[in-house]
Scaffold this motif. Structure first.
Motif, PDB file in Angstrom:
ATOM      1  N   MET A 171       0.850  -1.197   0.000  1.00 13.62           N
ATOM      2  CA  MET A 171       0.000   0.000   0.000  1.00 13.62           C
ATOM      3  C   MET A 171       0.881   1.240   0.000  1.00 13.62           C
ATOM      4  SD  MET A 171      -3.119  -0.845   2.621  1.00 13.62           S
ATOM      5  CE  MET A 171      -2.024  -1.229   3.980  1.00 13.62           C
ATOM      6  N   ARG A 172       0.388   2.258  -0.700  1.00 10.85           N
ATOM      7  CA  ARG A 172       1.169   3.497  -0.762  1.00 10.85           C
ATOM      8  C   ARG A 172       0.243   4.690  -0.532  1.00 10.85           C
ATOM      9  NH1 ARG A 172       5.801   5.690  -1.640  1.00 10.85           N
ATOM     10  NH2 ARG A 172       5.920   7.772  -2.496  1.00 10.85           N
ATOM     11  N   PHE A 173       0.739   5.670   0.257  1.00 15.95           N
ATOM     12  CA  PHE A 173       0.003   6.886   0.554  1.00 15.95           C
ATOM     13  C   PHE A 173       0.935   8.083   0.374  1.00 15.95           C
ATOM     14  CE2 PHE A 173      -1.887   3.432   2.910  1.00 15.95           C
ATOM     15  CZ  PHE A 173      -3.251   3.626   2.725  1.00 15.95           C
ATOM     16  N   ASP A 174       0.328   9.255   0.312  1.00  6.89           N
ATOM     17  CA  ASP A 174       1.147  10.467   0.346  1.00  6.89           C
ATOM     18  C   ASP A 174       1.712  10.674   1.745  1.00  6.89           C
ATOM     19  OD1 ASP A 174       0.630  11.146  -2.355  1.00  6.89           O
ATOM     20  OD2 ASP A 174      -1.291  12.034  -1.786  1.00  6.89           O
ATOM     21  N   ASN A 175       0.823  10.555   2.747  1.00 10.07           N
ATOM     22  CA  ASN A 175       1.220  10.792   4.132  1.00 10.07           C
ATOM     23  C   ASN A 175       0.664   9.703   5.034  1.00 10.07           C
ATOM     24  OD1 ASN A 175       2.416  13.317   3.425  1.00 10.07           O
ATOM     25  ND2 ASN A 175       0.405  14.294   3.518  1.00 10.07           N
ATOM     26  N   ILE A 176       1.483   9.246   5.953  1.00 10.36           N
ATOM     27  CA  ILE A 176       1.050   8.262   6.937  1.00 10.36           C
ATOM     28  C   ILE A 176       1.196   8.873   8.325  1.00 10.36           C
ATOM     29  CG2 ILE A 176       1.637   6.075   8.071  1.00 10.36           C
ATOM     30  CD1 ILE A 176       2.341   4.964   5.340  1.00 10.36           C
ATOM     31  N   ILE A 177       0.128   8.773   9.111  1.00  6.45           N
ATOM     32  CA  ILE A 177       0.110   9.269  10.491  1.00  6.45           C
ATOM     33  C   ILE A 177       0.156   8.063  11.413  1.00  6.45           C
ATOM     34  CG2 ILE A 177      -1.034  10.777  12.122  1.00  6.45           C
ATOM     35  CD1 ILE A 177      -0.314  12.130   9.435  1.00  6.45           C
ATOM     36  N   ILE A 178       1.151   8.003  12.260  1.00  9.72           N
ATOM     37  CA  ILE A 178       1.291   6.887  13.198  1.00  9.72           C
ATOM     38  C   ILE A 178       0.750   7.343  14.543  1.00  9.72           C
ATOM     39  CG2 ILE A 178       2.903   5.264  14.256  1.00  9.72           C
ATOM     40  CD1 ILE A 178       4.838   5.896  11.918  1.00  9.72           C
ATOM     41  N   GLY A 179      -0.437   6.898  14.882  1.00 10.23           N
ATOM     42  CA  GLY A 179      -1.087   7.302  16.130  1.00 10.23           C
ATOM     43  C   GLY A 179      -2.443   7.914  15.860  1.00 10.23           C
ATOM     44  N   GLY A 180      -3.466   7.430  16.553  1.00 11.05           N
ATOM     45  CA  GLY A 180      -4.833   7.884  16.303  1.00 11.05           C
ATOM     46  C   GLY A 180      -5.436   8.695  17.423  1.00 11.05           C
ATOM     47  N   GLY A 181      -4.604   9.368  18.225  1.00 14.18           N
ATOM     48  CA  GLY A 181      -5.114  10.263  19.251  1.00 14.18           C
ATOM     49  C   GLY A 181      -5.409  11.637  18.679  1.00 14.18           C
ATOM     50  N   LEU A 182      -5.517  12.614  19.569  1.00 15.04           N
ATOM     51  CA  LEU A 182      -5.882  13.967  19.144  1.00 15.04           C
ATOM     52  C   LEU A 182      -4.890  14.524  18.128  1.00 15.04           C
ATOM     53  CD1 LEU A 182      -7.674  16.496  19.473  1.00 15.04           C
ATOM     54  CD2 LEU A 182      -6.208  17.167  21.395  1.00 15.04           C
ATOM     55  N   SER A 183      -3.597  14.389  18.406  1.00 12.55           N
ATOM     56  CA  SER A 183      -2.583  14.937  17.511  1.00 12.55           C
ATOM     57  C   SER A 183      -2.624  14.274  16.148  1.00 12.55           C
ATOM     58  CB  SER A 183      -1.195  14.771  18.145  1.00 12.55           C
ATOM     59  OG  SER A 183      -0.241  15.580  17.501  1.00 12.55           O
ATOM     60  N   GLY A 184      -2.695  12.940  16.140  1.00 12.45           N
ATOM     61  CA  GLY A 184      -2.735  12.222  14.880  1.00 12.45           C
ATOM     62  C   GLY A 184      -3.978  12.508  14.074  1.00 12.45           C
ATOM     63  N   LEU A 185      -5.120  12.589  14.735  1.00 10.75           N
ATOM     64  CA  LEU A 185      -6.378  12.853  14.037  1.00 10.75           C
ATOM     65  C   LEU A 185      -6.375  14.241  13.406  1.00 10.75           C
ATOM     66  CD1 LEU A 185      -8.806  11.265  16.637  1.00 10.75           C
ATOM     67  CD2 LEU A 185      -8.574  10.529  14.255  1.00 10.75           C
ATOM     68  N   ILE A 186      -5.898  15.225  14.136  1.00  7.76           N
ATOM     69  CA  ILE A 186      -5.867  16.590  13.605  1.00  7.76           C
ATOM     70  C   ILE A 186      -4.918  16.680  12.412  1.00  7.76           C
ATOM     71  CG2 ILE A 186      -5.142  18.948  14.105  1.00  7.76           C
ATOM     72  CD1 ILE A 186      -7.853  18.328  15.266  1.00  7.76           C
ATOM     73  N   ALA A 187      -3.718  16.118  12.538  1.00  7.36           N
ATOM     74  CA  ALA A 187      -2.762  16.137  11.435  1.00  7.36           C
ATOM     75  C   ALA A 187      -3.331  15.431  10.215  1.00  7.36           C
ATOM     76  CB  ALA A 187      -1.449  15.495  11.861  1.00  7.36           C
ATOM     77  N   ALA A 188      -3.999  14.311  10.435  1.00  2.00           N
ATOM     78  CA  ALA A 188      -4.549  13.534   9.324  1.00  2.00           C
ATOM     79  C   ALA A 188      -5.696  14.265   8.637  1.00  2.00           C
ATOM     80  CB  ALA A 188      -5.019  12.174   9.834  1.00  2.00           C
TER      81      ALA A 188
END
Length: 413
Positions: free
Chosen positions: A1-18
């Motif tokens: 699988m390939r993405f432009d951006n991968i966020i490691i972590g699904g808390g507040l910081s990760g959700l906002i960045a994503a």
């Protein structure tokens, strides 16, 4: 699988960045191990609540200029931090989370123990005051649900009494909660929220109206609206006086709602959410991270142009401490740890603990280093970072959000 951006972590910081990344048209994925610190959320976000042992209410931005240069706010720059954080309330609104507050001046929130603490943003339905003088002379009806032990009316009354208010305490019941009363362990906020819908909300509103007669405002535990704020709005529309909610012992109903709302918004934007999985290692090409491998996907790599690591501190296992060392478990990123265990803590339990300031070291763009070399396409955010003590400063949410938005701006540029 390939993405432009991968966020490691699904808390507040990760959700906002994503969310910001996906909204900018980048193909984005979140790899989330499970529950986050949002499940312990008080209903308020802090920017800066204390500095040099003094509570900060007026001019928190001005006070932030006094922080050391290694502090995340100062690394971003206070004016740019303010610019980034001005986007938070509108973004949360888009996800269905209504908050109020201003960086120009902190307000006071009422904690479950009855203390007034500085806050930057607070959920619209939660208790807040611009100044303690607003509480003086008011009559509050503190209304609990019979048998619910994770809400502390006496603490709230004692705290409000100190500021010149008068309070009554009562407990109410409705038949719709009878199934939970078969076991006292079932009387928890998240369980009750599943039952408090539609006609159950109407029954609850009727009981609160009767219990709060003669009061200026009602105070109730935050046990409504785990999946949306519709039950909260329905209740408030039927109460003939203002209703203020107070956080309860975790799991936090508004915290779960916040996480689910941001997750669902991210998915509606077209993002890919990978739940219940953990990144176990990464593969580097020079100073660039090329791909990561997770527990569930095994030998199948997940590739991206940019990565953001938002795995939190010790609580979220973003940092691990054993008898010998503190380390970042996924990539082995460089930390500001001295290595001397005796310097991790203060023997005075109530003193600020040095380990709270240990975290991943980064350059001015929040790119972490590995063996002294900066990773060009990896950004670190939130509680994982070195250079601050969130508990001492009352700054955790502000740093989480500011660094997430900063990282998002980099991976989207």
């Amino acid at each position: 699988m390939r993405f432009d951006n991968i966020i490691i972590g699904g808390g507040l910081s990760g959700l906002i960045a994503a969310v910001v990344s996906q909204r900018a048209g980048k193909k984005t994925a979140i790899i989330s191990a499970g529950q986050s610190a949002l499940h312990f959320w008080s209903g308020s976000f802090e920017f800066l609540g204390n500095i040099d042992g003094n509570m900060v209410i007026d001019h928190p931005l001005m006070e932030a200029e006094r922080l050391p240069d290694s502090h995340p706010y100062k690394k971003i720059g206070i004016p740019h931090t303010a610019e980034l954080l001005s986007k938070v309330a509108p973004l949360l609104q888009e996800a269905g989370i209504k908050v109020k507050g201003s960086l120009e001046r902190n307000h006071y929130r009422l904690t479950p123990m009855g203390f007034l603490k500085p806050a930057w943003l607070t959920l619209d339905e939660y208790f807040m005051a611009d100044h303690p003088s607003q509480i003086e002379g008011k009559k509050y009806a503190i209304v609990n649900i019979a048998g619910y032990i994770d809400f502390y009316p006496n603490f709230l009354r004692n705290g409000l009494d100190k500021h010149g208010a008068s309070c009554t305490i009562s407990a109410i019941d409705i038949p719709q909660l009878a199934p939970l009363r078969k076991s006292t362990t079932e009387m928890r906020a998240t369980n009750m929220s599943r039952f408090l819908r539609n006609d159950a909300v109407d029954s609850l509103a009727k009981e609160i109206n009767m219990a709060s007669r003669g009061a200026d405002e009602a105070i109730v535990p935050a046990v409504l609206g785990m999946f949306s704020d519709e039950p909260v709005r329905r209740l408030r529309n039927q109460i003939d006086r203002p209703v203020n909610f107070i956080a309860t012992t975790p799991a936090s109903v508004p915290g779960v709602r916040c996480q689910l709302s941001l997750r669902d918004y991210f998915i509606r934007l077209g993002g890919t959410f990978i739940p219940g999985d953990t990144v176990k290692k990464g593969v580097f090409d020079g100073q660039r991270l090329k791909r990561v491998y997770t527990v569930n996907f095994g030998d199948m790599p997940i590739e991206a142009d940019n990565f953001v690591i938002c795995t939190g501190s010790f609580f979220g296992h973003g940092l691990i401490a054993n008898i010998d060392r503190i380390y970042e478990p996924i990539f082995g990123l460089d930390l500001n740890d001295t290595g001397d265990r005796t310097k991790w803590y203060d023997k005075d339990f109530f003193s600020p603990q040095p380990y709270m300031g240990i975290g991943v070291t980064t350059d001015s763009e929040f790119r972490p280093s590995l063996n002294g070399h900066t990773i060009e396409n990896l950004y670190a955010t939130g509680a994982l970072l070195a250079g601050f003590n969130a508990l001492k400063e009352g700054s955790g949410a502000g740093i989480t959000l500011a660094t997430a938005l900063h990282a998002a701006s980099k991976i989207c540029s």
